[in-house]
Write a protein that holds these residues in place. Sequence first.
Motif, PDB file in Angstrom:
ATOM      1  N   VAL A  64       0.835  -1.202   0.000  1.00 27.18           N
ATOM      2  CA  VAL A  64       0.000   0.000   0.000  1.00 27.18           C
ATOM      3  C   VAL A  64       0.870   1.252   0.000  1.00 27.18           C
ATOM      4  O   VAL A  64       0.634   2.189  -0.772  1.00 27.18           O
ATOM      5  CB  VAL A  64      -0.948  -0.008   1.222  1.00 27.18           C
ATOM      6  N   ARG A  65       1.885   1.278   0.844  1.00 30.57           N
ATOM      7  CA  ARG A  65       2.753   2.458   0.911  1.00 30.57           C
ATOM      8  C   ARG A  65       3.551   2.621  -0.383  1.00 30.57           C
ATOM      9  O   ARG A  65       3.697   3.732  -0.904  1.00 30.57           O
ATOM     10  CB  ARG A  65       3.706   2.336   2.099  1.00 30.57           C
ATOM     11  N   THR A  66       4.063   1.509  -0.912  1.00 31.33           N
ATOM     12  CA  THR A  66       4.886   1.563  -2.120  1.00 31.33           C
ATOM     13  C   THR A  66       4.078   2.028  -3.328  1.00 31.33           C
ATOM     14  O   THR A  66       4.586   2.756  -4.194  1.00 31.33           O
ATOM     15  CB  THR A  66       5.500   0.183  -2.405  1.00 31.33           C
ATOM     16  N   ALA A  67       2.813   1.619  -3.392  1.00 30.61           N
ATOM     17  CA  ALA A  67       1.968   2.011  -4.525  1.00 30.61           C
ATOM     18  C   ALA A  67       1.866   3.518  -4.640  1.00 30.61           C
ATOM     19  O   ALA A  67       1.796   4.068  -5.742  1.00 30.61           O
ATOM     20  CB  ALA A  67       0.575   1.400  -4.366  1.00 30.61           C
ATOM     21  N   ARG A  68       1.867   4.195  -3.511  1.00 28.97           N
ATOM     22  CA  ARG A  68       1.759   5.650  -3.529  1.00 28.97           C
ATOM     23  C   ARG A  68       3.094   6.336  -3.774  1.00 28.97           C
ATOM     24  O   ARG A  68       3.157   7.361  -4.458  1.00 28.97           O
ATOM     25  CB  ARG A  68       1.182   6.140  -2.200  1.00 28.97           C
ATOM     26  N   THR A  69       4.190   5.762  -3.257  1.00 26.62           N
ATOM     27  CA  THR A  69       5.467   6.477  -3.252  1.00 26.62           C
ATOM     28  C   THR A  69       6.441   6.063  -4.350  1.00 26.62           C
ATOM     29  O   THR A  69       7.308   6.839  -4.731  1.00 26.62           O
ATOM     30  CB  THR A  69       6.164   6.279  -1.892  1.00 26.62           C
ATOM     31  N   ASP A  70       6.287   4.840  -4.858  1.00 25.51           N
ATOM     32  CA  ASP A  70       7.231   4.344  -5.859  1.00 25.51           C
ATOM     33  C   ASP A  70       6.450   3.864  -7.072  1.00 25.51           C
ATOM     34  O   ASP A  70       6.002   2.712  -7.137  1.00 25.51           O
ATOM     35  CB  ASP A  70       8.084   3.212  -5.281  1.00 25.51           C
ATOM     36  N   HIS A  71       6.303   4.709  -8.070  1.00 28.29           N
ATOM     37  CA  HIS A  71       5.435   4.411  -9.204  1.00 28.29           C
ATOM     38  C   HIS A  71       6.058   3.464 -10.224  1.00 28.29           C
ATOM     39  O   HIS A  71       5.430   3.116 -11.217  1.00 28.29           O
ATOM     40  CB  HIS A  71       5.015   5.709  -9.883  1.00 28.29           C
ATOM     41  N   ASP A  72       7.294   3.049  -9.983  1.00 36.63           N
ATOM     42  CA  ASP A  72       7.948   2.127 -10.916  1.00 36.63           C
ATOM     43  C   ASP A  72       7.967   0.692 -10.397  1.00 36.63           C
ATOM     44  O   ASP A  72       8.467  -0.201 -11.083  1.00 36.63           O
ATOM     45  CB  ASP A  72       9.397   2.571 -11.180  1.00 36.63           C
ATOM     46  N   ARG A  73       7.431   0.482  -9.210  1.00 39.69           N
ATOM     47  CA  ARG A  73       7.517  -0.844  -8.595  1.00 39.69           C
ATOM     48  C   ARG A  73       6.158  -1.531  -8.558  1.00 39.69           C
ATOM     49  O   ARG A  73       5.142  -0.914  -8.256  1.00 39.69           O
ATOM     50  CB  ARG A  73       8.079  -0.740  -7.176  1.00 39.69           C
ATOM     51  N   VAL A  74       6.153  -2.824  -8.879  1.00 45.15           N
ATOM     52  CA  VAL A  74       4.952  -3.653  -8.790  1.00 45.15           C
ATOM     53  C   VAL A  74       5.246  -4.795  -7.831  1.00 45.15           C
ATOM     54  O   VAL A  74       6.278  -5.467  -7.956  1.00 45.15           O
ATOM     55  CB  VAL A  74       4.556  -4.221 -10.170  1.00 45.15           C
ATOM     56  N   MET A  75       4.357  -5.015  -6.872  1.00 43.27           N
ATOM     57  CA  MET A  75       4.565  -6.078  -5.894  1.00 43.27           C
ATOM     58  C   MET A  75       3.693  -7.275  -6.229  1.00 43.27           C
ATOM     59  O   MET A  75       2.476  -7.156  -6.379  1.00 43.27           O
ATOM     60  CB  MET A  75       4.260  -5.583  -4.471  1.00 43.27           C
ATOM     61  N   LEU A  76       4.309  -8.441  -6.354  1.00 41.50           N
ATOM     62  CA  LEU A  76       3.594  -9.686  -6.592  1.00 41.50           C
ATOM     63  C   LEU A  76       3.815 -10.628  -5.425  1.00 41.50           C
ATOM     64  O   LEU A  76       4.954 -10.951  -5.091  1.00 41.50           O
ATOM     65  CB  LEU A  76       4.084 -10.359  -7.881  1.00 41.50           C
ATOM     66  N   VAL A  77       2.729 -11.064  -4.807  1.00 40.35           N
ATOM     67  CA  VAL A  77       2.778 -12.107  -3.791  1.00 40.35           C
ATOM     68  C   VAL A  77       1.765 -13.148  -4.227  1.00 40.35           C
ATOM     69  O   VAL A  77       0.597 -13.115  -3.858  1.00 40.35           O
ATOM     70  CB  VAL A  77       2.461 -11.568  -2.386  1.00 40.35           C
ATOM     71  N   ILE A  78       2.227 -14.060  -5.104  1.00 39.57           N
ATOM     72  CA  ILE A  78       1.358 -15.060  -5.712  1.00 39.57           C
ATOM     73  C   ILE A  78       2.029 -16.429  -5.613  1.00 39.57           C
ATOM     74  O   ILE A  78       3.154 -16.547  -5.141  1.00 39.57           O
ATOM     75  CB  ILE A  78       1.056 -14.723  -7.186  1.00 39.57           C
ATOM     76  N   SER A  79       1.326 -17.459  -6.076  1.00 39.33           N
ATOM     77  CA  SER A  79       1.878 -18.807  -6.012  1.00 39.33           C
ATOM     78  C   SER A  79       3.063 -18.946  -6.959  1.00 39.33           C
ATOM     79  O   SER A  79       3.176 -18.235  -7.961  1.00 39.33           O
ATOM     80  CB  SER A  79       0.803 -19.835  -6.381  1.00 39.33           C
ATOM     81  N   ARG A  80       3.952 -19.883  -6.643  1.00 38.26           N
ATOM     82  CA  ARG A  80       5.122 -20.111  -7.486  1.00 38.26           C
ATOM     83  C   ARG A  80       4.701 -20.527  -8.898  1.00 38.26           C
ATOM     84  O   ARG A  80       5.292 -20.100  -9.897  1.00 38.26           O
ATOM     85  CB  ARG A  80       6.004 -21.209  -6.874  1.00 38.26           C
ATOM     86  N   GLU A  81       3.645 -21.340  -8.997  1.00 35.96           N
ATOM     87  CA  GLU A  81       3.171 -21.795 -10.310  1.00 35.96           C
ATOM     88  C   GLU A  81       2.739 -20.622 -11.180  1.00 35.96           C
ATOM     89  O   GLU A  81       3.079 -20.539 -12.364  1.00 35.96           O
ATOM     90  CB  GLU A  81       1.999 -22.765 -10.134  1.00 35.96           C
ATOM     91  N   SER A  82       1.974 -19.705 -10.599  1.00 36.63           N
ATOM     92  CA  SER A  82       1.525 -18.547 -11.374  1.00 36.63           C
ATOM     93  C   SER A  82       2.683 -17.632 -11.729  1.00 36.63           C
ATOM     94  O   SER A  82       2.750 -17.084 -12.825  1.00 36.63           O
ATOM     95  CB  SER A  82       0.475 -17.759 -10.585  1.00 36.63           C
ATOM     96  N   LEU A  83       3.624 -17.480 -10.795  1.00 32.45           N
ATOM     97  CA  LEU A  83       4.766 -16.598 -11.038  1.00 32.45           C
ATOM     98  C   LEU A  83       5.582 -17.084 -12.230  1.00 32.45           C
ATOM     99  O   LEU A  83       6.052 -16.284 -13.046  1.00 32.45           O
ATOM    100  CB  LEU A  83       5.652 -16.535  -9.790  1.00 32.45           C
ATOM    101  N   VAL A  84       5.719 -18.403 -12.359  1.00 30.50           N
ATOM    102  CA  VAL A  84       6.477 -18.970 -13.471  1.00 30.50           C
ATOM    103  C   VAL A  84       5.808 -18.664 -14.803  1.00 30.50           C
ATOM    104  O   VAL A  84       6.465 -18.481 -15.827  1.00 30.50           O
ATOM    105  CB  VAL A  84       6.631 -20.497 -13.294  1.00 30.50           C
ATOM    106  N   GLN A  85       4.469 -18.580 -14.788  1.00 31.26           N
ATOM    107  CA  GLN A  85       3.717 -18.450 -16.037  1.00 31.26           C
ATOM    108  C   GLN A  85       3.315 -17.025 -16.403  1.00 31.26           C
ATOM    109  O   GLN A  85       2.691 -16.821 -17.440  1.00 31.26           O
ATOM    110  CB  GLN A  85       2.438 -19.296 -15.953  1.00 31.26           C
ATOM    111  N   VAL A  86       3.669 -16.039 -15.588  1.00 34.95           N
ATOM    112  CA  VAL A  86       3.166 -14.695 -15.866  1.00 34.95           C
ATOM    113  C   VAL A  86       3.895 -14.001 -17.008  1.00 34.95           C
ATOM    114  O   VAL A  86       3.464 -12.948 -17.458  1.00 34.95           O
ATOM    115  CB  VAL A  86       3.211 -13.769 -14.626  1.00 34.95           C
TER     116      VAL A  86
END
Length: 217
Positions: A118-140
């Motif tokens: 939440v804090r990063t979304a407002r302050t760092d517009h170049d960063r995307v945070m992913l907290v997902i399953s390993r399977e999905s991360l491999v396929q994104v």
Amino acid sequence: MDDRTTVLIVDDHSLFREGLKELLESDDDIAVVGEAGDSESAVELAASLKPHVVLLDVEIPGDEATTTVSRIQAASPRSEVIILSIYDGPYLVQSLLARNIRGYLLKTVRRAELLAAVRTARTDHDRVMLVISRESLVQVQPNAANPLSARELQVLELVAEALSNGQVASRMNLTESTVKRHLRNVFLKLGAVSRVDAVNKAVAASLIKPPSIPHQP
């Protein structure tokens, strides 16, 4: 001057919203300014409240998640969208990342990770945070040349011939629900909003040949 990060929570479970609000506001620098339980209310509140961050569940009543994200962004350009859901199918994650969401978090995320997102979304517009399953991360990472699987292409080719879902299922020896699932994946991968739109986008990208007969919506 109140410089807290303002948040709009969008989830159709009121108990979850209450718990999330309590968690977020346990820190003095975050304020929950609104809650919504469906896509239409989410867009309306985003337009009126202009929150810094919208925490959005993908399975709320109303529009598809991709459509809801686009509508929120149009209604409140300053609002950054973070997905918070129990579902993290790779095709959905890909489609939402293409719409410039600022994070995709499973609801099993730790408190510290959520607050950081939440804090990063407002302050760092170049960063995307992913907290997902390993399977999905491999396929994104999509295949830019052809994001559709062979089976999805086959389904779309038959749809382009004006076949109904039932007719496609019969032709491919599949269940109708399986055909619908393939079409949903096609829509998400191509960013399409209808059967006609999916066919047109696939033709434009040279994924399938132009239909020889008019197709049904």
